[in-house]
Scaffold this motif. Sequence first.
Motif, short mmCIF file in Angstrom:
data_model
loop_
_atom_site.label_atom_id
_atom_site.label_comp_id
_atom_site.label_asym_id
_atom_site.label_seq_id
_atom_site.Cartn_x
_atom_site.Cartn_y
_atom_site.Cartn_z
N ALA A 66 0.87 -1.35 0.05
CA ALA A 66 -0.12 -0.06 0.06
C ALA A 66 0.87 1.13 0.08
N MET A 67 1.99 1.21 0.56
CA MET A 67 2.90 2.35 0.77
C MET A 67 3.53 2.50 -0.45
N GLY A 214 -6.24 -0.37 -4.55
CA GLY A 214 -6.15 -1.29 -5.79
C GLY A 214 -5.14 -2.18 -5.41
N ASP A 215 -4.06 -1.64 -5.22
CA ASP A 215 -2.80 -2.83 -5.32
C ASP A 215 -2.99 -3.89 -4.26
N VAL A 216 -3.57 -3.54 -3.10
CA VAL A 216 -3.81 -4.43 -1.86
C VAL A 216 -4.80 -5.47 -2.25
N GLY A 217 -5.99 -4.78 -2.85
CA GLY A 217 -7.26 -5.61 -3.00
C GLY A 217 -7.48 -5.78 -4.24
N ASN A 218 -8.11 -4.87 -5.05
CA ASN A 218 -8.74 -5.21 -6.49
C ASN A 218 -7.72 -4.30 -7.62
N PRO A 226 -3.60 7.85 -11.50
CA PRO A 226 -2.37 8.04 -12.48
C PRO A 226 -1.07 7.36 -11.97
N PHE A 227 -1.03 7.20 -10.45
CA PHE A 227 0.11 6.52 -10.03
C PHE A 227 -0.06 4.96 -10.47
N GLY A 228 -1.30 4.17 -10.50
CA GLY A 228 -1.32 3.00 -10.89
C GLY A 228 -0.99 2.77 -12.29
#
Length: 534
Positions: A66-67, A214-218, A226-228
């Motif tokens: 998450a971080m 999103g990175d942790v779950g979905n 935009p970071f994704g």
Amino acid sequence: MAKHLYKNTGTLSRLIIRRDRIRLPIWLLSLAILTFSIALSFTDLYATEQDRQAIAETMKNPAMTAMVGKGYGLENYTSGAMMAHQMLLFTAVAVAIMSILLVVRHTRADEEDGRIEMIRSLPTGRLSNLHATILVICGVNVIMALIIGIGLSVLNIEGMGMEGSLLYGAALAATGIFFTALTAVFAQISESSRGTTGLSFTALGIAYFIRAIGDVGNEGLSWFSPFGWVLGAQVYVNNYWWPILLTIGAALILVIVALYLNAIRDLGSGFLSSKPGKKHASAFLQSPLGLTVRLQRTSLIAWAIGMYVLGASYGSVLGDLDSFFEDIDIMKDLIAPVEGLSLTEQFIPMLMSIMAMICTIPALMAMLKLIGEERKERTEHLLSRAVSRSRLMGSTFSVAIAVSFVMLSLTAIGLWSAGVVVIDGGISFGMIYGAAMVYLPAIWIMIGFAVLLIGIAPRVTSLTWVYLLYSFIVVYLGGLLKFPEWMGNLSPYGHIPQLPVEGMNFMMFFILTVFAGVLVIVGFIGYSKRDIEG
């Protein structure tokens, strides 16, 4: 007709570069030097494949994901994959902040100060200033991408080839360009620089948290941020360029929207009108202290919420520390084992040093509001009434001191409230709160330094932020980068006892407090004697 709207854009671009001839190189050099230093430090700290794979295991924790973002290439954790995983997101956030501040400075801030009206009276197009601002800041991001990309490849570090390094720089530039365009839109929607900054940083925070969730779950949710997108480039692993093109494409759409909104709105207005104030001010608002609190109320509330959330976010990591770091020798470079203390208790001083420096930001903003009002020629209206300079500065100083206490308290409460849930047997609130409050003298020294500069050197108050950045680098990254001890001692945060690992040093607490008091007294004396600048 379209050509007329952009008349003399080149001239205004050169004017922006001329005005920021010091600010822009400082941003570029700071980002480049930090990036290169971290890349080189990784090769020293994690020289073997065993060390890199050991740290890769710690990165699989959902809280760490998450971080810092989802890890790519964790099965073969090369120096390049490590650099992109642990540093790309944080550097992208810094680039976004740079872009937001620069756009606000040359759009809404200039409009509030009457500069845009003066420029419009000259033979320039209606969209020339906004167009020039976007071109210059996008150009700065491109230059930064080339410096960092070519620089990383020249370092000749294993796993950092030319393509991956250029993609690393392009990912940073794409982030900066996206937030340049987004802030340009907000500059048309809001009718004040404060509102534009608030909307932009709110969007930045939302983008970060959507990506984290999103990175942790979905994983699909991450693609709404935009970071994704930029992390999806999988730099130094698969080197996908299409997420960068996606980010640039979204930015182009936002630029078109910003230019259209700028073309149809009146100068000085915004699409979000401010709520009209009360007809009669309260007795508290009629005092300098009340006015200071009212001017900063919204931003301080936002910071308070953010600090509590930050503390809770770090607190969520505490429950897994013992299991994650149990057999990883490399973590001893960061956390030296102490007999009788758990890894959780040893990790708290590191967390507190970081959070204390973040808590310093709203306190400094509260104090530097005084010089900001002076530069906008509002201070003289107050001093022309029955308000002394000491009372005016004292009101701002009181707010800054209160902010330092409240922000640290909320951070400690957030850390404890999350930690007590995830740690078996709970965690002591007194221990957490004491480890936070011990940093108050360091924050007071930073506030005192700001008061000193306001009093004797108002034109260089930005040095306060430079000193805070220096403190962050030497305290947080000093161990990683092997800085000598004297560099840490130049920062007030380097003298704070590391509770609960170390015992409380009341003499050092007293000395730091007295030193902060001396800075404040000298600043008050200087402010009472110098000319008020317009």
